[in-house]
Design a protein around this motif. Structure first.
Motif, mmCIF file in Angstrom:
data_model
loop_
_atom_site.group_PDB
_atom_site.id
_atom_site.type_symbol
_atom_site.label_atom_id
_atom_site.label_comp_id
_atom_site.label_asym_id
_atom_site.label_seq_id
_atom_site.Cartn_x
_atom_site.Cartn_y
_atom_site.Cartn_z
ATOM 1 N N ASN A 1 0.827 -1.209 0.000
ATOM 2 C CA ASN A 1 0.000 0.000 0.000
ATOM 3 C C ASN A 1 0.859 1.256 0.000
ATOM 4 O O ASN A 1 0.574 2.215 -0.732
ATOM 5 C CB ASN A 1 -0.917 0.007 1.226
ATOM 6 N N THR B 1 -7.119 -2.014 1.290
ATOM 7 C CA THR B 1 -6.520 -0.741 0.878
ATOM 8 C C THR B 1 -6.685 0.354 1.940
ATOM 9 O O THR B 1 -6.308 1.495 1.696
ATOM 10 C CB THR B 1 -7.133 -0.243 -0.451
ATOM 11 N N GLY C 1 -9.246 4.464 -3.649
ATOM 12 C CA GLY C 1 -8.899 3.117 -3.206
ATOM 13 C C GLY C 1 -10.113 2.396 -2.672
ATOM 14 O O GLY C 1 -10.971 2.996 -2.020
#
Length: 362
Positions: A188, A211, A255
């Motif tokens: 990430n 995420t 995301g």
């Protein structure tokens, strides 16, 4: 021996992920290339969390079943991972929680009381015990703690780590390698840095594993990276806000995971029809529906390729390691704007939340 495997396990809320990253940093300071997998149930507190760290002379992106050191904060930390223990495994456990211990017992309750330290500093005691068992010098241990602990808690952690260091014997020796220490980053974090390298100006997201930490990372460094980070009320709000930002000329990314991406598909179709360049990071996890929020899967490729009504061009990239995550995140954002099409970066929990030694020049 050119490779080591360490597992640390305990309850949710005890800082197991942070402790695992400190263990990875300990090996990294000695020149090893590390990979850490973090396993946790979908619980705020309780359940069993563990991190398994593999350190090797060569880059690695997977763990192995046997471990050389097992650090257990409770009985589950031993029983759940008993198949990983072999004749050469060093077991270090919290003697105040583990009834049937094998190896070195640390009386963490007594140590923390005597040092007037908060419970979370027990991780530093385990780190100190690991360093001593592995023949790693106290100066390296203290350096790692100084690099990972906030200043206001530093002295307590150093004291507790010293108690753990003195409580066990030297069992084996991790020989330093003639290699530079590399930073330990998650997929990430590297994806976020890649987006910034590609020109990211605004990031919009509602937290959804795997995420969520991309949102947390970019929000925590928004000022340093000169970007805006926005957290709307849900995934539909996310995609619509991102489309508005992109329409106004802001290079924007969002995301999500499979369930959130479901809610974004009408917005994705709008992006395709209106030729609005927006980049969507989709972290895969098991479905259908909410599925298993804290585990990994790779079943969403056909979904992201065909999502939305009608036909429109889109760019889909699926990086497999940190180097690809960095390069393709930057490229996806750039190509999205060059060709005015939506772009999708497809990752999974193992890559997104796994922590690796990252060499940007490799």
């Amino acid at each position: 021996m050119g490779e080591y495997s360490v597992l640390i396990g305990g309850k949710a809320g005890e800082g197991i992920n942070t402790a695992g990253l400190s263990i990875a940093a300990l090996f990294s300071r000695l020149g090893y290339r590390t990979y850490m997998y973090f396993d946790y149930p979908s619980l705020i507190r309780g359940g069993h969390n563990y991190a398994i760290i593999r350190a090797s002379e060569k880059p690695t992106g997977a763990t192995r079943t046997p471990v050389d050191v097992l650090l257990a904060f409770d009985q589950n930390g031993i029983e759940i991972h008993r198949e990983r223990i072999h004749d050469g495994t060093t077991v270090i456990y919290d003697a105040s929680q583990v009834v049937k211990g094998e190896g070195y017992g640390l009386p963490l309750d007594r140590v923390l009381k005597e040092e007037k330290a908060p419970p979370i500093t027990g991780n530093s005691a385990m780190l100190g015990a690991l360093a001593r068992a592995a023949g790693i010098g106290r100066e390296v241990l203290d350096d790692v703690i100084r690099g990972s602990v906030p200043a206001k808690h530093l002295e307590a952690n150093l004291r507790v780590a010293g108690r753990g260091y003195d409580a066990v014997d030297h069992v084996f020796t991790v020989e330093p390698l003639d290699a530079p220490a590399l930073p330990i980053l998650t997929g990430n974090e590297v994806t976020g840095l890649g987006l910034v390298h590609g020109g990211l100006e605004s990031y919009v997201a509602y937290p959804m594993t795997p995420t969520s930490n991309l949102l947390h990372f970019l929000a925590g460094h928004a000022e340093d990276l000169a970007i805006k980070v926005l957290h709307p009320e849900n995934e539909i709000g996310v995609i619509l806000m991102a489309l508005g930002l992109a329409y106004a000329g802001e290079k924007t990314a969002v995301g999500t995971a499979g369930g959130g991406f479901c809610l974004m598909t009408e917005g994705l179709s709008l992006a395709g029809m209106a030729e609005v360049p927006v980049t969507i990071v989709v972290g895969q996890r098991p479905g259908p529906s909410t599925g298993m929020p804290t585990y990994t899967a790779q079943g969403d490729l056909h979904f992201v390729l065909n999502a939305g009504q009608g036909e429109f061009p889109r760019l889909v990239v699926a990086p497999g390691d940190l180097g690809e995550a960095y390069a393709w995140s930057a490229t996806a954002l750039s190509l999205s704007w060059k060709y005015q099409v939506p772009a999708i970066i497809l990752t999974d929990k193992t890559l997104a939340e796994g922590a690796y030694s990252f060499d940007i020049g490799a």
